[in-house]
Design a protein around this motif. Structure first.
Motif, short mmCIF file in Angstrom:
data_model
loop_
_atom_site.label_atom_id
_atom_site.label_comp_id
_atom_site.label_asym_id
_atom_site.label_seq_id
_atom_site.Cartn_x
_atom_site.Cartn_y
_atom_site.Cartn_z
N GLY A 178 15.43 40.41 79.33
CA GLY A 178 16.79 39.98 79.66
C GLY A 178 17.79 40.76 78.83
N SER A 179 18.97 40.89 79.34
CA SER A 179 20.01 41.58 78.58
C SER A 179 21.09 40.59 78.21
CB SER A 179 20.60 42.74 79.40
OG SER A 179 21.15 42.26 80.59
N LEU A 180 21.32 40.50 76.93
CA LEU A 180 22.35 39.61 76.43
C LEU A 180 23.68 40.35 76.45
CD1 LEU A 180 23.22 36.98 75.05
CD2 LEU A 180 22.67 38.07 72.88
N ARG A 181 24.65 39.74 77.07
CA ARG A 181 25.98 40.32 77.11
C ARG A 181 26.96 39.25 76.68
NH1 ARG A 181 23.77 42.39 82.10
NH2 ARG A 181 23.33 44.58 81.86
N VAL A 182 27.85 39.62 75.81
CA VAL A 182 28.86 38.69 75.34
C VAL A 182 30.17 39.01 76.02
CG1 VAL A 182 30.10 37.83 73.32
CG2 VAL A 182 27.69 38.48 73.14
N LYS A 183 30.79 38.00 76.61
CA LYS A 183 32.08 38.22 77.27
C LYS A 183 33.15 38.42 76.20
CE LYS A 183 31.44 35.53 81.44
NZ LYS A 183 31.99 34.42 82.24
N PRO A 184 34.10 39.32 76.45
CA PRO A 184 35.22 39.49 75.52
C PRO A 184 36.03 38.19 75.43
CG PRO A 184 35.17 41.27 77.12
CD PRO A 184 34.16 40.25 77.56
N ALA A 185 36.65 37.95 74.31
CA ALA A 185 37.46 36.75 74.13
C ALA A 185 38.53 36.67 75.21
CB ALA A 185 38.11 36.76 72.75
N GLY A 186 38.76 35.46 75.69
CA GLY A 186 39.79 35.25 76.70
C GLY A 186 39.34 35.42 78.14
N HIS A 187 38.04 35.64 78.33
CA HIS A 187 37.52 35.81 79.71
C HIS A 187 36.62 34.69 80.08
CE1 HIS A 187 38.73 40.01 78.98
NE2 HIS A 187 39.10 39.91 80.25
#
Length: 111
Positions: free
Chosen positions: A102-111
């Motif tokens: 799996g690929s962990l992706r963090v959403k940018p703040a405010g999204h």
């Protein structure tokens, strides 16, 4: 002492189920049924509609699919797909997706 034996038995049963699962059979189902929304490996772009399945815990995936099948978890699309799955299919799918990176992706703040 009984509690220790019960915990050991539950762990053993979970291990037996995981060993009994056939990820290759799960891959076949995933390719034919799940890939359109979740991608062939379960790592489709993350949206609330189509969550990533790759790398999730096997027991979580099996429970989610079972809950869709029984109606304990509500989603008309997933209930339709899960309704046709046997317990063995669910274990195989869970084993397949759990074995994928799996690929962990963090959403940018405010999204």
């Amino acid at each position: 002492m009984k509690k220790i034996w019960a915990v050991a038995l539950v762990g053993l049963l979970g291990a037996v189920q995981a060993c009994a699962a056939d990820p290759e059979a799960g891959k076949k189902i995933a390719t034919e049924v799940c890939a359109a929304c979740h991608g062939p490996t379960g790592d489709a772009p993350m949206t609330p509609q189509y969550p990533r399945l790759a790398g999730q815990h096997r027991d979580y995936l099996a429970k989610a699919l079972t809950d869709y099948k029984t109606g304990a978890r509500q989603n008309p699309i997933m209930q339709g797909f899960a309704a046709n799955l046997s317990e063995r299919d669910i274990e195989n799918l869970a084993a397949y997706f759990a074995s994928q990176k799996g690929s962990l992706r963090v959403k940018p703040a405010g999204h």
